[in-house]
Design an enzyme around this catalytic site. Structure first.
Site, PDB file in Angstrom:
ATOM      1  N   ASP A 197       0.822  -1.207   0.000  1.00  0.00           N
ATOM      2  CA  ASP A 197       0.000   0.000   0.000  1.00  0.00           C
ATOM      3  C   ASP A 197       0.861   1.264   0.000  1.00  0.00           C
ATOM      4  O   ASP A 197       1.692   1.447   0.886  1.00  0.00           O
ATOM      5  CB  ASP A 197      -0.908  -0.052   1.243  1.00  0.00           C
ATOM      6  CG  ASP A 197      -2.002   0.986   1.198  1.00  0.00           C
ATOM      7  OD1 ASP A 197      -2.264   1.511   0.107  1.00  0.00           O
ATOM      8  OD2 ASP A 197      -2.590   1.261   2.253  1.00  0.00           O
TER       9      ASP A 197
ATOM     10  N   GLU B  20      -1.972  -0.505  -9.190  1.00  0.00           N
ATOM     11  CA  GLU B  20      -2.940   0.582  -8.968  1.00  0.00           C
ATOM     12  C   GLU B  20      -2.158   1.892  -8.944  1.00  0.00           C
ATOM     13  O   GLU B  20      -1.038   1.939  -8.423  1.00  0.00           O
ATOM     14  CB  GLU B  20      -3.664   0.409  -7.628  1.00  0.00           C
ATOM     15  CG  GLU B  20      -4.482   1.644  -7.221  1.00  0.00           C
ATOM     16  CD  GLU B  20      -5.337   1.447  -5.966  1.00  0.00           C
ATOM     17  OE1 GLU B  20      -6.134   0.502  -5.950  1.00  0.00           O
ATOM     18  OE2 GLU B  20      -5.207   2.234  -5.012  1.00  0.00           O
TER      19      GLU B  20
ATOM     20  N   LYS C  69     -10.722   9.657   8.245  1.00  0.00           N
ATOM     21  CA  LYS C  69     -10.461   8.279   8.666  1.00  0.00           C
ATOM     22  C   LYS C  69     -11.550   7.763   9.605  1.00  0.00           C
ATOM     23  O   LYS C  69     -11.806   8.342  10.667  1.00  0.00           O
ATOM     24  CB  LYS C  69      -9.108   8.197   9.392  1.00  0.00           C
ATOM     25  CG  LYS C  69      -7.905   8.528   8.517  1.00  0.00           C
ATOM     26  CD  LYS C  69      -7.607   7.421   7.546  1.00  0.00           C
ATOM     27  CE  LYS C  69      -6.337   7.670   6.753  1.00  0.00           C
ATOM     28  NZ  LYS C  69      -6.082   6.646   5.756  1.00  0.00           N
TER      29      LYS C  69
ATOM     30  N   HIS D  33     -10.293   5.312  -1.889  1.00  0.00           N
ATOM     31  CA  HIS D  33      -9.381   5.298  -0.739  1.00  0.00           C
ATOM     32  C   HIS D  33     -10.062   5.905   0.485  1.00  0.00           C
ATOM     33  O   HIS D  33     -10.950   6.740   0.362  1.00  0.00           O
ATOM     34  CB  HIS D  33      -8.103   6.076  -1.064  1.00  0.00           C
ATOM     35  CG  HIS D  33      -7.146   5.297  -1.922  1.00  0.00           C
ATOM     36  ND1 HIS D  33      -5.816   5.604  -2.029  1.00  0.00           N
ATOM     37  CD2 HIS D  33      -7.336   4.201  -2.700  1.00  0.00           C
ATOM     38  CE1 HIS D  33      -5.218   4.731  -2.838  1.00  0.00           C
ATOM     39  NE2 HIS D  33      -6.135   3.887  -3.270  1.00  0.00           N
TER      40      HIS D  33
END
Length: 420
Positions: free
Chosen positions: A82, A179, A221, A261
């Protein structure tokens, strides 16, 4: 596109900070399969998280493989390196088969003027009237506009090309899913800007299977989407149209799809995502990395006894180090310090009071988004506890796993992939 590893239509990025919830996460994908939709798990953990916790990507691979074996999962699954770049990729090479190429630092840095001019000359179809099927109004551009967009994004795409070619050299073409992440920029890309980026990616010969653009609104988040839902819906549909057009125009992989995301807990836009994907017959990758760690804490608090004590201790430490913990995440959290209960108050809470404040249930008046966001970035505290925290997870595995699976299936997979 050369035949090789292919990301299925629907996939969910599942983060597992402490590599203990792979089985519980996979159980949610098993439930999805039983409900009639295949959702491939993609375990992701960034270099920053590995550094904070003191873990290795190989540990994530061991946990994922063990869960797959135990649950008899025979469908595809992946391990995402990631947000990697050339400086951080090395330790991810062996265990990972999905690479999120992070070029955020290069967005906005001007590319070589000759490269920009060559790009504009190569793509006359992007200058003038650009008609993208399924978007009502054609886009009017000129050479100056295309040059400006190329100036902003071309250097980043070239950087992605360098990372991609390094990966091909080390792993071989077709042995991983690439990605490209373009979400860490100030403003959402318009569909025509996304088209220009995709043209540049095709020029670099990166067979990307997912792209993460910047969407309107805030993707904080672990809490719900903050923004204009109708505007997001319009953008998401237009991005899908731009991708479908780019696949046909530039020969990009047919399974290229949007990646959302910080996608966990964005409940107010899940219906829009589901409807748009259904309308276009498209795929989607939803990243839900941090929500599992919070479900671990909820599980520990729900278990009571020493589990609840550890949850309270994590909060007390996070509270006293909140500025240091929040600094790296400043752009993706909104915490109101006045809404944070004192550690003394929390120490007096029951299991139910703690879980009610933390669990993302907006119908519960006790739910506290500021409390939740602080704990979201507080996993460093649990990492410092080491074995004590991990032992608590193992001792309370049943209740923790139930929360992890329920959260992933009921609150994420069902609304996005099943439309329920």
């Amino acid at each position: 596109m050369a035949e090789g590893l292919k990301l299925p239509k629907f996939s969910v990025g599942v983060g597992d900070r402490f590599a203990h919830q792979a089985k519980a996460q996979l159980a949610a994908c098993v439930m999805a399969a039983n409900a009639g939709v295949e959702v491939s798990p993609v375990w992701n953990k960034s270099n920053r998280e590995h550094m904070i916790i003191g873990s290795e990507p190989s540990q994530t691979r061991v946990a994922a493989d063990a869960a797959v074996k135990e649950l008899g999962w025979t469908k595809p699954y992946f391990l995402d390196a990631d947000h990697i770049n050339l400086n951080t990729v090395e330790r991810f090479l062996a265990p990972c088969d999905f690479f999120t190429l992070d070029v955020a630092e290069m967005i906005g840095k001007p590319a070589d003027a000759k490269d920009v001019a060559a790009f504009v000359n190569r793509h006359p179809e992007l200058v003038g009237t650009v008609t993208i099927p399924h978007i009502d109004e054609p886009f009017k551009t000129d050479e100056a506009f295309v040059t400006g967009v190329a100036n902003k994004f071309l250097a980043a795409v070239q950087d992605a090309g360098r990372i991609y070619r390094f990966l091909v050299e080390k792993k071989g073409a077709g042995n991983f899913v690439p990605e490209v992440s373009m979400d860490e920029t100030d403003y959402p890309q318009t569909p025509v800007e996304l088209l220009i980026i995709l043209a540049a990616i095709a020029d670099e010969k990166i067979p990307i299977q997912t792209i993460a653009p910047k969407f309107t609104g805030r993707f904080n988040k672990g809490v719900d989407y903050v923004g204009d839902v109708p505007q997001f819906t319009k953008e998401f549909n237009e991005d899908l149209a731009a991708i479908a057009f780019a696949i046909k125009t530039y020969g990009l992989p047919e399974n290229l799809k949007l990646s959302v995301h910080s996608g966990s807990d964005k409940f107010s836009i899940y219906q829009a995502i589901h409807d748009a994907v259904k309308r276009f017959g498209a795929g989607v990758h939803l990243k839900t990395a941090g929500t599992t760690w919070l479900e671990e804490l909820i599980g520990l608090a729900e278990a009571g006894g020493s589990g609840l004590e550890i949850a309270k201790e994590v909060y007390a430490e996070a509270y006293s180090h909140r500025e240091e913990l929040c600094a790296p995440y400043a752009t993706v959290i909104d915490i109101d310090p006045a809404k944070l209960p004192s550690p003394e108050e929390v120490n007096g809470w029951t299991s139910e009071q703690f879980t009610s404040a933390l669990r993302h249930d907006q119908s519960n008046k006790a739910y506290n988004p500021s409390f939740r966001q602080l704990l979201h970035v507080g996993f460093k505290v649990a990492a410092k506890m080491g074995e004590r925290y991990l032992n608590a997870l193992e001792a309370n595995e049943a209740v923790v796993a139930r929360n992890v699976t329920t959260n992933l299936f009921d609150r994420h997979i069902k609304p996005v992939f099943l439309g329920q």
